[in-house]
Design a protein around this motif. Structure first.
Motif, PDB file in Angstrom:
ATOM      1  N   ILE A 122       0.783  -1.372  -0.200  1.00  0.00           N
ATOM      2  CA  ILE A 122      -0.015   0.180  -0.004  1.00  0.00           C
ATOM      3  C   ILE A 122       0.804   1.369  -0.108  1.00  0.00           C
ATOM      4  N   ALA A 123       0.490   2.419  -0.630  1.00  0.00           N
ATOM      5  CA  ALA A 123       1.380   3.578  -0.884  1.00  0.00           C
ATOM      6  C   ALA A 123       1.272   4.304   0.488  1.00  0.00           C
ATOM      7  N   ILE A 124       2.142   4.857   0.777  1.00  0.00           N
ATOM      8  CA  ILE A 124       2.219   5.782   2.338  1.00  0.00           C
ATOM      9  C   ILE A 124       2.394   7.218   1.947  1.00  0.00           C
ATOM     10  N   SER A 125       1.544   7.806   2.549  1.00  0.00           N
ATOM     11  CA  SER A 125       1.681   9.539   2.401  1.00  0.00           C
ATOM     12  C   SER A 125       1.796  10.033   3.799  1.00  0.00           C
ATOM     13  N   LEU A 126       2.164  11.234   4.159  1.00  0.00           N
ATOM     14  CA  LEU A 126       2.296  11.819   5.213  1.00  0.00           C
ATOM     15  C   LEU A 126       1.687  13.255   5.359  1.00  0.00           C
ATOM     16  N   LYS A 127       1.197  13.694   6.296  1.00  0.00           N
ATOM     17  CA  LYS A 127       0.569  15.076   6.735  1.00  0.00           C
ATOM     18  C   LYS A 127       1.535  15.559   7.836  1.00  0.00           C
ATOM     19  N   GLN A 150       9.997   8.041  -2.072  1.00  0.00           N
ATOM     20  CA  GLN A 150       9.080   7.129  -2.740  1.00  0.00           C
ATOM     21  C   GLN A 150       7.676   7.325  -2.306  1.00  0.00           C
ATOM     22  N   MET A 151       7.214   8.289  -0.948  1.00  0.00           N
ATOM     23  CA  MET A 151       6.192   8.417  -0.511  1.00  0.00           C
ATOM     24  C   MET A 151       5.352   8.987  -1.582  1.00  0.00           C
ATOM     25  N   LYS A 152       3.957   8.516  -1.161  1.00  0.00           N
ATOM     26  CA  LYS A 152       2.850   9.201  -2.093  1.00  0.00           C
ATOM     27  C   LYS A 152       3.013  10.548  -2.387  1.00  0.00           C
ATOM     28  N   SER A 153       2.816  11.317  -1.056  1.00  0.00           N
ATOM     29  CA  SER A 153       2.715  12.794  -1.189  1.00  0.00           C
ATOM     30  C   SER A 153       2.997  13.096   0.326  1.00  0.00           C
ATOM     31  N   LEU A 154       3.580  14.364   0.437  1.00  0.00           N
ATOM     32  CA  LEU A 154       3.551  15.011   1.572  1.00  0.00           C
ATOM     33  C   LEU A 154       2.745  16.306   1.807  1.00  0.00           C
ATOM     34  N   PRO A 184       6.055  14.219  -4.184  1.00  0.00           N
ATOM     35  CA  PRO A 184       5.029  15.191  -4.578  1.00  0.00           C
ATOM     36  C   PRO A 184       4.411  15.799  -3.033  1.00  0.00           C
ATOM     37  N   VAL A 185       4.326  17.030  -3.283  1.00  0.00           N
ATOM     38  CA  VAL A 185       3.861  17.979  -2.086  1.00  0.00           C
ATOM     39  C   VAL A 185       2.368  18.528  -2.281  1.00  0.00           C
ATOM     40  N   GLY A 186       1.687  18.354  -1.237  1.00  0.00           N
ATOM     41  CA  GLY A 186       0.176  18.935  -1.181  1.00  0.00           C
ATOM     42  C   GLY A 186       0.133  20.169  -0.024  1.00  0.00           C
ATOM     43  N   TYR A 187      -0.619  21.090  -0.219  1.00  0.00           N
ATOM     44  CA  TYR A 187      -0.880  22.113   0.630  1.00  0.00           C
ATOM     45  C   TYR A 187      -2.459  21.937   1.590  1.00  0.00           C
ATOM     46  N   ALA A 208       0.739  18.424  -5.743  1.00  0.00           N
ATOM     47  CA  ALA A 208      -0.031  16.949  -5.523  1.00  0.00           C
ATOM     48  C   ALA A 208      -1.184  17.287  -5.293  1.00  0.00           C
ATOM     49  N   HIS A 209      -1.870  18.095  -4.300  1.00  0.00           N
ATOM     50  CA  HIS A 209      -3.183  18.381  -4.236  1.00  0.00           C
ATOM     51  C   HIS A 209      -3.378  19.489  -3.202  1.00  0.00           C
ATOM     52  N   ILE A 210      -4.454  19.891  -2.951  1.00  0.00           N
ATOM     53  CA  ILE A 210      -4.785  20.982  -2.078  1.00  0.00           C
ATOM     54  C   ILE A 210      -5.782  20.157  -1.059  1.00  0.00           C
TER      55      ILE A 210
END
Length: 318
Positions: A122-127, A150-154, A184-187, A208-210
């Motif tokens: 499974i992909a891992i992302s962080l906030k 390699q993380m999905k997004s931060l 990839p970075v999200g806000y 990456a996303h908002i």
């Protein structure tokens, strides 16, 4: 958002205003017992989330608990799990979890080493936030995160933990590090209107996303508008809130608890109406269904619906 973005909200919101690209679940705390509780499964069961994309958030600092939970989520059909390092709640950070983990960059890196090297299905992302009490802490944290391209997004909420949700976001720090990060970075943070979304999109590319939380409670049509759709109509808001109330009455089996939950929404929702600051107090004071319905009817009939929400819940940083 804890208490607000559970399955009744997700299903009703997606039905009336179109589904968000992804809904991030209120965080789940895995225990040492390698199985989800019945309460957790009410949010995670695949049939609950049919037709919408959902990303579970895990709240833990124990590697073993993260690993079993991530594998179990993959078995349930999820393709992404998010490690939440952004919640500032005192009961959470007292245990060194969530933004409390940011005080210990070396321990955090040790934790991340193990989960990213575990070959999870499974992909891992962080906030994350910028740090515990000083925005300069992000210099070291960014270095830690860059070990895991390699993380999905931060997703970055540009405040420190001691800010909680007060004051202005520290966008200068986000801007400084945006192009230095390898994933990839999200806000996330104080994005209230379509104009705010467009501003963030134009300033940071590729993004990456908002991620939006409280503003979607205030304006459930926010994402629809950002995609070129129409603002919410008064009829839509009324029908939407009737359906949400009914959904909570069924979920809780208790009118009193359902009304308490609806009051939490109205803390944000009344900001989509003109001059509703005094009128909404009658909703907060409502002790019966009739009280609640009379109070909402007064707002619908006497307070004009706006096309954009006001940032009425902002608090200054003292």
């Amino acid at each position: 958002m804890e208490g607000l973005t559970g399955f009744p909200f997700r299903r009703v919101h997606a039905h009336f205003f179109g589904a968000a690209d992804s809904y991030y679940l209120p965080f789940i705390t895995p225990t040492t017992l390698p199985r989800f509780t019945d309460r957790q499964m009410r949010e995670l069961a695949p049939d609950i989330n049919l037709g919408i994309r959902v990303v579970p958030q895990l709240l833990t600092r124990r590697t073993e608990d993260f690993l079993w939970a991530a594998r179990a989520l993959a078995d349930l059909g999820y393709d992404e799990v998010n490690l939440n390092l952004g919640c500032p709640a005192g009961t959470v950070v007292a245990k060194g979890k969530d933004s409390g983990f940011l005080r210990e960059p070396a321990e955090l890196q040790h934790f991340l080493d193990k989960i990213f090297n575990a070959d999870l299905p499974i992909a891992i992302s962080l906030k994350t936030r910028l740090g515990w009490s000083d925005e300069n802490e992000f210099d070291l944290l960014a270095d830690v995160y860059n070990h895991y391209p390699q993380m999905k997004s931060l997703t970055i909420h540009p405040r420190v933990r001691s800010d909680f949700y007060k004051g202005d976001v520290r966008e200068n720090v986000f801007r400084q590090y945006f192009h230095c990060l390898k994933m990839p970075v999200g806000y996330n943070g104080d994005v209230i209107t379509v104009g705010d979304i467009e501003k963030v999109r134009s300033q940071y590319a590729p993004l990456a996303h908002i991620m939006v939380g409280r503003a979607l409670m205030a304006d459930p049509a926010l994402f629809r508008k950002a995609k070129g759709g129409a603002p919410a109509t008064l009829e839509e808001i009324q029908t939407y809130y009737d359906a949400l109330l009914e959904s909570y009455c069924v979920a809780f089996g208790n009118v009193k608890n359902a009304l308490m939950r609806m009051k939490e929404y109205w803390f944000f929702q009344h900001n989509l109406f003109e001059n509703a600051e005094r009128a909404v107090k009658a909703i907060y004071k409502a002790k019966s269904m009739d009280d609640y319905l009379n109070a909402t009817r007064f707002i619908y009939e006497n307070c004009k619906l706006k096309t954009e929400s006001h940032f009425g819940w902002k608090k200054e940083l003292l």
